[in-house]
Design a protein around this motif. Structure first.
Motif, PDB file in Angstrom:
ATOM      1  N   THR A 135     160.017 -32.827  43.469  1.00 48.85           N
ATOM      2  CA  THR A 135     161.247 -32.502  42.746  1.00 48.85           C
ATOM      3  C   THR A 135     162.304 -33.569  42.995  1.00 48.85           C
ATOM      4  OG1 THR A 135     160.784 -30.131  42.942  1.00 48.85           O
ATOM      5  CG2 THR A 135     163.051 -30.774  42.412  1.00 48.85           C
ATOM      6  N   ILE A 136     162.989 -33.953  41.946  1.00 51.72           N
ATOM      7  CA  ILE A 136     164.006 -34.998  42.048  1.00 51.72           C
ATOM      8  C   ILE A 136     165.320 -34.387  42.556  1.00 51.72           C
ATOM      9  CG2 ILE A 136     165.351 -36.722  40.769  1.00 51.72           C
ATOM     10  CD1 ILE A 136     163.010 -36.757  38.723  1.00 51.72           C
ATOM     11  N   ARG A 137     165.745 -34.838  43.744  1.00 50.37           N
ATOM     12  CA  ARG A 137     167.039 -34.396  44.271  1.00 50.37           C
ATOM     13  C   ARG A 137     168.177 -35.240  43.707  1.00 50.37           C
ATOM     14  NH1 ARG A 137     165.363 -33.197  50.475  1.00 50.37           N
ATOM     15  NH2 ARG A 137     164.985 -35.442  50.417  1.00 50.37           N
ATOM     16  N   GLU A 138     167.923 -36.532  43.535  1.00 51.35           N
ATOM     17  CA  GLU A 138     168.938 -37.428  42.996  1.00 51.35           C
ATOM     18  C   GLU A 138     168.247 -38.605  42.334  1.00 51.35           C
ATOM     19  OE1 GLU A 138     173.071 -39.768  44.234  1.00 51.35           O
ATOM     20  OE2 GLU A 138     171.916 -38.666  45.748  1.00 51.35           O
ATOM     21  N   ALA A 139     168.853 -39.081  41.255  1.00 49.01           N
ATOM     22  CA  ALA A 139     168.317 -40.239  40.531  1.00 49.01           C
ATOM     23  C   ALA A 139     169.436 -41.227  40.266  1.00 49.01           C
ATOM     24  CB  ALA A 139     167.685 -39.799  39.211  1.00 49.01           C
ATOM     25  N   ARG A 140     169.103 -42.498  40.374  1.00 49.57           N
ATOM     26  CA  ARG A 140     170.016 -43.576  39.991  1.00 49.57           C
ATOM     27  C   ARG A 140     169.287 -44.473  39.003  1.00 49.57           C
ATOM     28  NH1 ARG A 140     173.731 -44.515  44.239  1.00 49.57           N
ATOM     29  NH2 ARG A 140     174.403 -42.447  44.983  1.00 49.57           N
ATOM     30  N   LEU A 141     169.993 -44.877  37.962  1.00 49.52           N
ATOM     31  CA  LEU A 141     169.355 -45.638  36.896  1.00 49.52           C
ATOM     32  C   LEU A 141     170.396 -46.549  36.249  1.00 49.52           C
ATOM     33  CD1 LEU A 141     166.519 -45.703  35.563  1.00 49.52           C
ATOM     34  CD2 LEU A 141     167.359 -44.041  33.912  1.00 49.52           C
ATOM     35  N   ALA A 142     170.145 -47.851  36.288  1.00 50.00           N
ATOM     36  CA  ALA A 142     171.029 -48.814  35.642  1.00 50.00           C
ATOM     37  C   ALA A 142     170.187 -49.816  34.876  1.00 50.00           C
ATOM     38  CB  ALA A 142     171.908 -49.516  36.665  1.00 50.00           C
ATOM     39  N   LEU A 143     170.707 -50.261  33.733  1.00 48.33           N
ATOM     40  CA  LEU A 143     169.988 -51.201  32.872  1.00 48.33           C
ATOM     41  C   LEU A 143     170.751 -52.510  32.766  1.00 48.33           C
ATOM     42  CD1 LEU A 143     168.714 -48.427  32.045  1.00 48.33           C
ATOM     43  CD2 LEU A 143     168.501 -49.351  29.734  1.00 48.33           C
ATOM     44  N   GLY A 144     170.008 -53.608  32.659  1.00 48.74           N
ATOM     45  CA  GLY A 144     170.583 -54.917  32.403  1.00 48.74           C
ATOM     46  C   GLY A 144     170.037 -55.494  31.114  1.00 48.74           C
ATOM     47  N   GLY A 145     170.720 -56.511  30.592  1.00 47.97           N
ATOM     48  CA  GLY A 145     170.275 -57.174  29.375  1.00 47.97           C
ATOM     49  C   GLY A 145     170.556 -56.411  28.098  1.00 47.97           C
ATOM     50  N   VAL A 146     171.312 -55.304  28.216  1.00 48.81           N
ATOM     51  CA  VAL A 146     171.496 -54.450  27.037  1.00 48.81           C
ATOM     52  C   VAL A 146     172.962 -54.192  26.697  1.00 48.81           C
ATOM     53  CG1 VAL A 146     169.273 -53.287  27.281  1.00 48.81           C
ATOM     54  CG2 VAL A 146     171.301 -52.344  28.438  1.00 48.81           C
ATOM     55  N   ALA A 147     173.892 -54.661  27.535  1.00 49.17           N
ATOM     56  CA  ALA A 147     175.308 -54.376  27.308  1.00 49.17           C
ATOM     57  C   ALA A 147     176.172 -55.453  27.947  1.00 49.17           C
ATOM     58  CB  ALA A 147     175.684 -53.001  27.853  1.00 49.17           C
ATOM     59  N   HIS A 148     177.452 -55.393  27.682  1.00 43.71           N
ATOM     60  CA  HIS A 148     178.434 -56.337  28.211  1.00 43.71           C
ATOM     61  C   HIS A 148     178.660 -56.148  29.702  1.00 43.71           C
ATOM     62  CE1 HIS A 148     182.506 -58.379  28.179  1.00 43.71           C
ATOM     63  NE2 HIS A 148     181.868 -59.131  27.303  1.00 43.71           N
ATOM     64  N   LYS A 149     178.101 -55.082  30.268  1.00 48.05           N
ATOM     65  CA  LYS A 149     178.182 -54.766  31.689  1.00 48.05           C
ATOM     66  C   LYS A 149     176.886 -54.056  32.075  1.00 48.05           C
ATOM     67  CE  LYS A 149     180.654 -51.135  32.875  1.00 48.05           C
ATOM     68  NZ  LYS A 149     181.796 -50.234  33.074  1.00 48.05           N
ATOM     69  N   PRO A 150     176.564 -53.970  33.362  1.00 46.47           N
ATOM     70  CA  PRO A 150     175.410 -53.155  33.738  1.00 46.47           C
ATOM     71  C   PRO A 150     175.570 -51.746  33.178  1.00 46.47           C
ATOM     72  CG  PRO A 150     176.177 -54.460  35.604  1.00 46.47           C
ATOM     73  CD  PRO A 150     177.203 -54.623  34.523  1.00 46.47           C
ATOM     74  N   TRP A 151     174.518 -51.241  32.536  1.00 46.39           N
ATOM     75  CA  TRP A 151     174.624 -50.000  31.772  1.00 46.39           C
ATOM     76  C   TRP A 151     174.035 -48.845  32.576  1.00 46.39           C
ATOM     77  CZ3 TRP A 151     177.556 -49.080  27.768  1.00 46.39           C
ATOM     78  CH2 TRP A 151     177.350 -47.906  27.013  1.00 46.39           C
ATOM     79  N   ARG A 152     174.892 -47.925  32.958  1.00 45.89           N
ATOM     80  CA  ARG A 152     174.453 -46.761  33.732  1.00 45.89           C
ATOM     81  C   ARG A 152     174.804 -45.499  32.974  1.00 45.89           C
ATOM     82  NH1 ARG A 152     176.242 -45.261  39.934  1.00 45.89           N
ATOM     83  NH2 ARG A 152     175.049 -43.319  40.085  1.00 45.89           N
ATOM     84  N   ASN A 153     173.833 -44.606  32.811  1.00 45.72           N
ATOM     85  CA  ASN A 153     174.036 -43.369  32.071  1.00 45.72           C
ATOM     86  C   ASN A 153     173.940 -42.207  33.060  1.00 45.72           C
ATOM     87  OD1 ASN A 153     173.464 -40.942  30.513  1.00 45.72           O
ATOM     88  ND2 ASN A 153     173.218 -42.294  28.746  1.00 45.72           N
ATOM     89  N   ARG A 154     175.088 -41.691  33.466  1.00 46.16           N
ATOM     90  CA  ARG A 154     175.101 -40.617  34.459  1.00 46.16           C
ATOM     91  C   ARG A 154     174.596 -39.295  33.886  1.00 46.16           C
ATOM     92  NH1 ARG A 154     178.068 -42.278  39.053  1.00 46.16           N
ATOM     93  NH2 ARG A 154     179.126 -44.268  38.698  1.00 46.16           N
TER      94      ARG A 154
END
Length: 337
Positions: A253-272
């Motif tokens: 079971t996932i207690r916490e997740a972190r996810l950030a994307l690069g190459g797709v926006a003017h800044k690192p893209w994180r979707n909380r």
């Protein structure tokens, strides 16, 4: 390249004063990005303020985490034993970027503040709102294969090029700066800007401010993480899409997740919202696909970069699978596992 004055700052206060006194002055440390921009006449500073001798080159324990000085070379940071043991996501992201020679010269603060690699931004023979506000963005409707699919505006669709910053976004780092008004800390999610109506501004730094350090929190997700970078060639290329993924599991079971994307926006893209969706869910492909679908539904592709949507979707799922299995993408063998 234009003619310019050169001064060497002996203290942080001297550096701040030198920049505040001349709006066209620029700080220089490793120079791996600024010198390129000057050669292309994209940057034409009247003065270079050398900060390479300032005492900002240490990695120190701080409040259970690490304080990384702005002048710590990328290579030093990537191979630091504390980083490798506690924040391997950051180390792997650094090793995915540039070449060994550039990592030896590039600084943490310089990497943080590097400019976009948009074709039009580098070509002074074309209009560019980042170089000359109001002149237009020829990438919109032009050659835009490498450009952003998230957070764009009618004035700019460029992407932020850093690998290091994608990992720092996922790790919830903090940027410590000093300027004419004193010292302040900026949450990493607030440090870089989306283009909006002011695409010439990449960060939320105020005039005259200098980066002192990047502070990492105690939690580094050292067991279940990955930095997955997809690019046109295996080495020395900027990301078309990159994913920094980190998970904390209780059994399956996932207690916490972190996810950030690069190459797709003017800044690192994180979707909380996607991170929240994963919380409490089983660490399965179905859960990961649901998170990926949530993220990419906001995508707004241009004429030539629609492929990035499916590429991002698959990269997110693959990255989360690697993190869940505790089998991070190899930094030496860049073939996708």
């Amino acid at each position: 390249m234009n003619r310019f004055e050169y001064v060497r700052a002996g203290t942080v206060s001297e550096a701040v004063a030198a920049l505040a006194a001349d709006p066209s002055a620029r700080f220089i440390a490793g120079g791996t990005n600024l010198v390129d921009l000057m050669k292309y006449n994209v940057e034409r500073p009247s003065r270079l303020v050398d900060i390479s001798r300032l005492p900002l080159d240490a990695i120190e324990e701080r409040d259970g985490g690490l304080r990384i000085g702005a002048l710590v070379p990328n290579a030093t940071l990537a191979y630091d034993e504390r980083v490798r043991a506690r924040y391997p996501l950051l180390g792997d992201a650094l090793l995915a970027g540039a070449s060994a020679q550039l990592r030896n010269a590039a600084s943490t603060g310089g990497n943080l503040n590097q400019r976009t690699r948009c074709y039009y931004f580098y070509d002074e023979g074309t209009p560019c709102n980042k170089r000359q506000p109001g002149s237009g963005c020829p990438a919109i409707g032009g050659v835009n294969r490498i450009h952003a699919i998230f957070g764009t505006s009618a004035h700019c669709i460029a992407t932020h090029p850093s690998d290091m910053c994608v990992a720092l976004a996922a790790l919830d780092a903090t940027v410590r700066v000093e300027g004419p008004k004193g010292e302040r800390s900026i949450a990493f999610s607030d440090y870089h800007r989306l283009p909006g109506d002011d695409p010439q501004r990449d960060t939320t730094l105020e005039p005259g401010e200098i980066v002192l350090s990047v502070d990492l929190p105690e939690r580094g997700f050292a067991e279940r993480y990955t930095y997955l970078k997809l690019r046109d060639r295996l080495s020395y290329a900027f990301a078309l899409v990159s994913v920094a993924a980190a998970l904390d599991l209780d059994g399956d079971t996932i207690r916490e997740a972190r996810l950030a994307l690069g190459g797709v926006a003017h800044k690192p893209w994180r979707n909380r919202e996607a991170e929240a969706l994963l919380k409490g869910k089983p660490a399965t492909r179905d859960s990961f696909q649901a998170a990926a679908d949530l993220i990419v539904r906001e995508a707004q592709p241009q004429s030539q970069n629609g492929f990035k949507i499916e590429l991002a979707r698959r990269a997110i799922v693959r990255g989360l699978e690697q993190a869940a299995a505790g089998t991070p993408q190899s930094s030496s063998d860049k073939r996708i596992q």
